[in-house]
Design an enzyme around this catalytic site. Sequence first.
Site, PDB file in Angstrom:
ATOM      1  N   LYS A 158     -13.723  50.572 -88.385  1.00  0.00           N
ATOM      2  CA  LYS A 158     -13.931  49.185 -87.960  1.00  0.00           C
ATOM      3  C   LYS A 158     -15.341  48.970 -87.445  1.00  0.00           C
ATOM      4  CE  LYS A 158     -10.515  46.876 -86.060  1.00  0.00           C
ATOM      5  NZ  LYS A 158      -9.480  46.461 -85.074  1.00  0.00           N
ATOM      6  N   GLY A 165     -12.185  41.116 -91.462  1.00  0.00           N
ATOM      7  CA  GLY A 165     -11.913  42.190 -92.418  1.00  0.00           C
ATOM      8  C   GLY A 165     -13.159  42.795 -93.044  1.00  0.00           C
ATOM      9  N   LYS A 237      -6.047  37.282 -92.689  1.00  0.00           N
ATOM     10  CA  LYS A 237      -4.792  36.567 -92.434  1.00  0.00           C
ATOM     11  C   LYS A 237      -4.718  35.358 -93.365  1.00  0.00           C
ATOM     12  CE  LYS A 237      -5.629  37.487 -87.535  1.00  0.00           C
ATOM     13  NZ  LYS A 237      -6.106  36.886 -86.284  1.00  0.00           N
ATOM     14  N   GLU A 275      -5.523  40.639 -79.500  1.00  0.00           N
ATOM     15  CA  GLU A 275      -4.805  41.076 -80.698  1.00  0.00           C
ATOM     16  C   GLU A 275      -4.162  42.440 -80.464  1.00  0.00           C
ATOM     17  OE1 GLU A 275      -7.096  38.631 -84.150  1.00  0.00           O
ATOM     18  OE2 GLU A 275      -7.515  40.767 -84.075  1.00  0.00           O
ATOM     19  N   ASN A 290     -10.578  38.136 -79.280  1.00  0.00           N
ATOM     20  CA  ASN A 290     -11.422  37.132 -79.930  1.00  0.00           C
ATOM     21  C   ASN A 290     -11.787  36.088 -78.884  1.00  0.00           C
ATOM     22  OD1 ASN A 290      -9.311  37.425 -82.780  1.00  0.00           O
ATOM     23  ND2 ASN A 290     -11.318  38.313 -82.525  1.00  0.00           N
ATOM     24  N   ARG A 292     -13.043  33.179 -78.892  1.00  0.00           N
ATOM     25  CA  ARG A 292     -13.344  31.885 -79.524  1.00  0.00           C
ATOM     26  C   ARG A 292     -12.048  31.153 -79.787  1.00  0.00           C
ATOM     27  NH1 ARG A 292     -13.456  35.780 -83.829  1.00  0.00           N
ATOM     28  NH2 ARG A 292     -11.573  35.451 -85.041  1.00  0.00           N
ATOM     29  N   ARG A 338      -2.888  28.922 -94.591  1.00  0.00           N
ATOM     30  CA  ARG A 338      -4.308  28.683 -94.848  1.00  0.00           C
ATOM     31  C   ARG A 338      -4.453  28.335 -96.328  1.00  0.00           C
ATOM     32  NH1 ARG A 338      -8.008  32.908 -91.401  1.00  0.00           N
ATOM     33  NH2 ARG A 338      -6.595  33.147 -89.629  1.00  0.00           N
TER      34      ARG A 338
END
Lengths: 455, 175
Positions: A158, A165, A237, A275, A290, A292, A338
């Site tokens: 990561k 991603g 996602k 998360e 996150n 935001r 989405r």
Amino acid sequence: MFSKILIANRGEIAVRILRACRTLGVEAVVAYSEADRESLAVQQADEAICIGPADAKRSYLSAPAVISAAIVSGCDAIHPGYGFLSEDEGFAEVVRAHGLTFIGPPPQVLERFASKEATRRLLGAQGLATIPGSNGMLRDDLHGLEEAERIGYPVLIKPSAGGGGKGMRMVRTPRELEAALKICRSEARAAFGDDSLYLEKWLEDNRHVEVQVAVDRFGHGVHLGERDCSVQRRHQKFLEEAPTPALGDAARGELADRAIRAIVAAGYENVGTLEFLVDPAGKAYFIEINCRIQVEHPITEMLTGIDLVVTQIRIAAGEPLGFSQADVTLRGHALEFRINAEDTQHDFRPSSGVVERYLAPGGPGVRVDSHLFTGYEVPPFYDSLLGKLIVWGPDRPTAIARSLVALDELVIDGLVTNLAIHQALLRNETFLAGKMTTNLVDRVGAAAFLAAAAR
Amino acid sequence: MPDRDEAARLVDHAQIEGLADELLPALIAKLGATGLGELELREGDWRVRLRRSADGAGAAAKGALGRSTRSGPGHLDHAHPAAPEAPRDAYRSAATSPAVGVYHPRPEIASGSRVRAGDRIGSVDVLGIPQEVVAPVNGIVGAGLVENGDAVEYGQELVWIELISTPAERGGRDA
């Protein structure tokens, strides 16, 4: 409260922030690139200002352009949306240095949570279980190999910065690790300008569950429940729901309680998302935060009735939260789809072009956050998100039934979209049983989902 | 110069846009590929000339749209009979803002000054750092569209540059 806010983003989130500003009675200026001159946000804005060419590096990602636009248009705050400059602590610091307010956590808070690896240790110390991972950033390939050996394969590579991603790879052998490190490093450098990587133990068949929090300047914080984002394709996602079908009511409540206690203790401020990966036994491991507003925030709004963007702006303006945990009630079930300009038949290749006809669905519990309109030309320069369909029902089966109707009503002609994969998922047994894991779409293959639904 | 009617100007704007959208990208690519210093192409009444920028940045050539068969100021009675009425804009080109910020013209560049393409005629202050505003074409500095100290956005037209070369001059040179 602020007198005028610069919206430094585009697409559906620019429209969403504009709505929040209007709800608050605050003037808003939409900053746009040349490619977004005809966009819905620009058309709807009280005022709009062109900050640069289509290339995001010279417009939406350019700190000087964004801050200069805020100053010359008389704004006293900047809302960065998600992506672009939204989690850039350097940007937040420069915004403050110019006497403006960054709508998000204050710079020193962003800095504290800037490194994913350091955040994991910080919140681990506050009692959150964390996934076994490398001890700090990988110094080089050899260090990576040693750490992977210690953690045990498979491991997930990561990047320290960013999300979405990019720069992430799961590897099962040392040979795969060596090859993937190079790719991840260059991807991370290209996407975030930072190529530092770390390793995490890869949990097979995990669920992605995240807790929404809101903390004001006075250390008063609440959680707004969790969201399940286990439906992913290549770590992206694309369908989210709340509450998570992965955990019972007691376990969900406990996870959210632990998350808000830890994050308040760690000194967080403003809205944020913690998360977690949840293993098949139901144990939750913290992975990252996150700092935001997130793409999938509307499902939480549907469950709680709380406007998260308004809350975010109020907290940034120094206002107290104004409600307590007891005031937060989670009602019913919500799903978010989405809608991307992607060709599901051709490996989800992004598409662009003119929207020849656009019809948004309606009905009880149906909400559409989108910047589309008939005649809009989707520019090829940015991400492929066309909008989000959010559907609420008093329970999961009702929400799913309403979703099928809404997806059927939604018309986007002229562009190739990923509607088919959503319709396929809503007819998929694993999804209907609430048993999706983050690796399932990739393991089975999106094509197999589509084919199964077509039968 | 006579005022022109709206329809004629719209036709001209459409033609200019057509050239800019369809022709320029292909020309720029060609210029980059050949390594030539300059390329010129005529289409209908319009002429497009691309010149490689001085720093040799190849495809980042400066484009200048000029109307080849039209008369310049003072030659209006010699208008080509087959051509539509020439737009005033065909004789001038606006210098645009390179950034969002505060505009300051160079004091020594007044209206009437002669400039060459690429000459710095002012700046736009972005957080105190000046970004150069350059003349897009050879010409004479004309009317300012914004004032010293005005806030400007990216791409905003700041000042007109009136083209110097008349069709007669160009004809002589091009022949």
